[in-house]
Write a protein that holds these residues in place. Sequence first.
Motif, PDB file in Angstrom:
ATOM      1  N   ILE A  13       9.285  93.361 -60.734  1.00 24.17           N
ATOM      2  CA  ILE A  13       9.655  93.621 -62.129  1.00 24.17           C
ATOM      3  C   ILE A  13      10.885  94.515 -62.187  1.00 24.17           C
ATOM      4  CG2 ILE A  13       8.927  94.765 -64.268  1.00 24.17           C
ATOM      5  CD1 ILE A  13       6.075  93.743 -63.629  1.00 24.17           C
ATOM      6  N   HIS A  14      10.923  95.522 -61.323  1.00 25.29           N
ATOM      7  CA  HIS A  14      12.077  96.435 -61.294  1.00 25.29           C
ATOM      8  C   HIS A  14      13.366  95.664 -61.010  1.00 25.29           C
ATOM      9  CE1 HIS A  14      14.387 100.060 -60.676  1.00 25.29           C
ATOM     10  NE2 HIS A  14      14.795  99.580 -59.520  1.00 25.29           N
ATOM     11  N   LEU A  15      13.334  94.793 -60.014  1.00 20.84           N
ATOM     12  CA  LEU A  15      14.527  94.012 -59.673  1.00 20.84           C
ATOM     13  C   LEU A  15      14.875  93.001 -60.766  1.00 20.84           C
ATOM     14  CD1 LEU A  15      14.059  93.435 -55.854  1.00 20.84           C
ATOM     15  CD2 LEU A  15      15.903  94.680 -56.969  1.00 20.84           C
ATOM     16  N   LEU A  16      13.858  92.393 -61.361  1.00 24.45           N
ATOM     17  CA  LEU A  16      14.108  91.443 -62.448  1.00 24.45           C
ATOM     18  C   LEU A  16      14.749  92.146 -63.647  1.00 24.45           C
ATOM     19  CD1 LEU A  16      10.817  89.368 -62.273  1.00 24.45           C
ATOM     20  CD2 LEU A  16      13.127  88.444 -61.974  1.00 24.45           C
ATOM     21  N   GLU A  17      14.237  93.319 -64.007  1.00 23.34           N
ATOM     22  CA  GLU A  17      14.797  94.056 -65.145  1.00 23.34           C
ATOM     23  C   GLU A  17      16.211  94.547 -64.853  1.00 23.34           C
ATOM     24  OE1 GLU A  17      11.830  96.992 -66.114  1.00 23.34           O
ATOM     25  OE2 GLU A  17      10.750  95.561 -67.378  1.00 23.34           O
ATOM     26  N   LYS A  18      16.434  94.980 -63.630  1.00 28.05           N
ATOM     27  CA  LYS A  18      17.774  95.429 -63.229  1.00 28.05           C
ATOM     28  C   LYS A  18      18.769  94.276 -63.358  1.00 28.05           C
ATOM     29  CE  LYS A  18      20.151  97.465 -59.284  1.00 28.05           C
ATOM     30  NZ  LYS A  18      20.015  97.851 -57.869  1.00 28.05           N
ATOM     31  N   ARG A  19      18.367  93.118 -62.878  1.00 26.88           N
ATOM     32  CA  ARG A  19      19.237  91.934 -62.952  1.00 26.88           C
ATOM     33  C   ARG A  19      19.439  91.496 -64.404  1.00 26.88           C
ATOM     34  NH1 ARG A  19      20.855  88.171 -59.034  1.00 26.88           N
ATOM     35  NH2 ARG A  19      22.478  86.967 -60.047  1.00 26.88           N
ATOM     36  N   PHE A  20      18.367  91.587 -65.211  1.00 24.11           N
ATOM     37  CA  PHE A  20      18.441  91.206 -66.623  1.00 24.11           C
ATOM     38  C   PHE A  20      19.432  92.098 -67.365  1.00 24.11           C
ATOM     39  CE2 PHE A  20      17.027  91.448 -71.066  1.00 24.11           C
ATOM     40  CZ  PHE A  20      16.969  90.115 -71.390  1.00 24.11           C
ATOM     41  N   TYR A  25      21.605  85.676 -68.543  1.00 21.69           N
ATOM     42  CA  TYR A  25      21.384  84.284 -68.148  1.00 21.69           C
ATOM     43  C   TYR A  25      21.780  84.100 -66.696  1.00 21.69           C
ATOM     44  CZ  TYR A  25      20.930  83.258 -73.107  1.00 21.69           C
ATOM     45  OH  TYR A  25      20.512  83.237 -74.407  1.00 21.69           O
ATOM     46  N   LEU A  26      21.009  83.289 -65.967  1.00 17.26           N
ATOM     47  CA  LEU A  26      21.298  83.012 -64.571  1.00 17.26           C
ATOM     48  C   LEU A  26      21.610  81.531 -64.387  1.00 17.26           C
ATOM     49  CD1 LEU A  26      18.408  84.937 -62.757  1.00 17.26           C
ATOM     50  CD2 LEU A  26      20.752  85.698 -63.097  1.00 17.26           C
ATOM     51  N   SER A  27      22.549  81.250 -63.510  1.00 11.75           N
ATOM     52  CA  SER A  27      22.812  79.856 -63.151  1.00 11.75           C
ATOM     53  C   SER A  27      21.722  79.412 -62.169  1.00 11.75           C
ATOM     54  CB  SER A  27      24.190  79.724 -62.503  1.00 11.75           C
ATOM     55  OG  SER A  27      24.198  80.399 -61.260  1.00 11.75           O
ATOM     56  N   PRO A  42      11.826  79.441 -58.420  1.00 12.67           N
ATOM     57  CA  PRO A  42      12.889  79.483 -59.430  1.00 12.67           C
ATOM     58  C   PRO A  42      12.350  79.300 -60.852  1.00 12.67           C
ATOM     59  CG  PRO A  42      13.579  78.140 -57.583  1.00 12.67           C
ATOM     60  CD  PRO A  42      12.132  78.486 -57.358  1.00 12.67           C
ATOM     61  N   ILE A  43      11.288  78.533 -61.000  1.00 10.40           N
ATOM     62  CA  ILE A  43      10.690  78.315 -62.325  1.00 10.40           C
ATOM     63  C   ILE A  43      10.081  79.611 -62.858  1.00 10.40           C
ATOM     64  CG2 ILE A  43       8.857  77.094 -63.577  1.00 10.40           C
ATOM     65  CD1 ILE A  43       9.471  74.677 -61.722  1.00 10.40           C
ATOM     66  N   GLN A  44       9.450  80.389 -61.971  1.00  8.62           N
ATOM     67  CA  GLN A  44       8.892  81.678 -62.401  1.00  8.62           C
ATOM     68  C   GLN A  44      10.007  82.610 -62.877  1.00  8.62           C
ATOM     69  OE1 GLN A  44       6.859  82.445 -58.683  1.00  8.62           O
ATOM     70  NE2 GLN A  44       4.892  82.429 -59.735  1.00  8.62           N
ATOM     71  N   ILE A  45      11.132  82.592 -62.177  1.00  6.75           N
ATOM     72  CA  ILE A  45      12.284  83.421 -62.564  1.00  6.75           C
ATOM     73  C   ILE A  45      12.813  82.954 -63.916  1.00  6.75           C
ATOM     74  CG2 ILE A  45      14.640  84.109 -61.964  1.00  6.75           C
ATOM     75  CD1 ILE A  45      12.617  85.239 -60.003  1.00  6.75           C
ATOM     76  N   LYS A  46      12.956  81.645 -64.066  1.00  6.03           N
ATOM     77  CA  LYS A  46      13.465  81.068 -65.319  1.00  6.03           C
ATOM     78  C   LYS A  46      12.591  81.474 -66.501  1.00  6.03           C
ATOM     79  CE  LYS A  46      14.141  76.551 -67.439  1.00  6.03           C
ATOM     80  NZ  LYS A  46      13.996  75.114 -67.218  1.00  6.03           N
ATOM     81  N   ILE A  47      11.281  81.334 -66.351  1.00  5.84           N
ATOM     82  CA  ILE A  47      10.357  81.657 -67.433  1.00  5.84           C
ATOM     83  C   ILE A  47      10.368  83.152 -67.724  1.00  5.84           C
ATOM     84  CG2 ILE A  47       7.908  81.693 -68.080  1.00  5.84           C
ATOM     85  CD1 ILE A  47       7.689  78.967 -66.600  1.00  5.84           C
ATOM     86  N   TRP A  48      10.437  83.977 -66.667  1.00  4.61           N
ATOM     87  CA  TRP A  48      10.483  85.423 -66.886  1.00  4.61           C
ATOM     88  C   TRP A  48      11.713  85.794 -67.719  1.00  4.61           C
ATOM     89  CZ3 TRP A  48      13.527  89.653 -66.373  1.00  4.61           C
ATOM     90  CH2 TRP A  48      12.905  90.893 -66.501  1.00  4.61           C
ATOM     91  N   GLN A  50      13.437  83.823 -69.767  1.00  7.93           N
ATOM     92  CA  GLN A  50      13.265  83.303 -71.125  1.00  7.93           C
ATOM     93  C   GLN A  50      12.384  84.233 -71.945  1.00  7.93           C
ATOM     94  OE1 GLN A  50      11.614  79.423 -70.358  1.00  7.93           O
ATOM     95  NE2 GLN A  50      13.600  78.422 -70.441  1.00  7.93           N
ATOM     96  N   ASN A  51      11.258  84.637 -71.382  1.00  9.66           N
ATOM     97  CA  ASN A  51      10.336  85.525 -72.085  1.00  9.66           C
ATOM     98  C   ASN A  51      10.967  86.881 -72.359  1.00  9.66           C
ATOM     99  OD1 ASN A  51       8.361  83.563 -72.072  1.00  9.66           O
ATOM    100  ND2 ASN A  51       7.311  84.385 -70.289  1.00  9.66           N
ATOM    101  N   HIS A  52      11.716  87.379 -71.404  1.00 13.11           N
ATOM    102  CA  HIS A  52      12.333  88.684 -71.555  1.00 13.11           C
ATOM    103  C   HIS A  52      13.428  88.662 -72.623  1.00 13.11           C
ATOM    104  CE1 HIS A  52      11.813  92.601 -69.806  1.00 13.11           C
ATOM    105  NE2 HIS A  52      13.108  92.809 -69.844  1.00 13.11           N
ATOM    106  N   ARG A  53      14.186  87.577 -72.671  1.00 18.02           N
ATOM    107  CA  ARG A  53      15.215  87.442 -73.729  1.00 18.02           C
ATOM    108  C   ARG A  53      14.560  87.421 -75.098  1.00 18.02           C
ATOM    109  NH1 ARG A  53      17.774  83.821 -70.036  1.00 18.02           N
ATOM    110  NH2 ARG A  53      16.799  82.073 -71.072  1.00 18.02           N
ATOM    111  N   TYR A  54      13.440  86.714 -75.194  1.00 13.81           N
ATOM    112  CA  TYR A  54      12.719  86.628 -76.477  1.00 13.81           C
ATOM    113  C   TYR A  54      12.211  88.019 -76.897  1.00 13.81           C
ATOM    114  CZ  TYR A  54       9.243  85.357 -79.963  1.00 13.81           C
ATOM    115  OH  TYR A  54       8.508  85.278 -81.113  1.00 13.81           O
TER     116      TYR A  54
END
Length: 58
Positions: A13-20, A25-27, A42-48, A50-54
Amino acid sequence: KKKRRILFSKSQIHLLEKRFNQQRYLSTPEREQLATELRLTPIQIKIWFQNHRYKFKK
């Protein structure tokens, strides 16, 4: 059959939030690389993302 909920570790979560915070958006190649680093799909990353942007909009 209901899919099981994925729980992310604190370090993931820490790394995902840092990247967010750097990039909303990620390619596809970026998503695949991040998924490999975090040992997720990659699908888990994509959904995370999407949810975080929302959630971020609220």
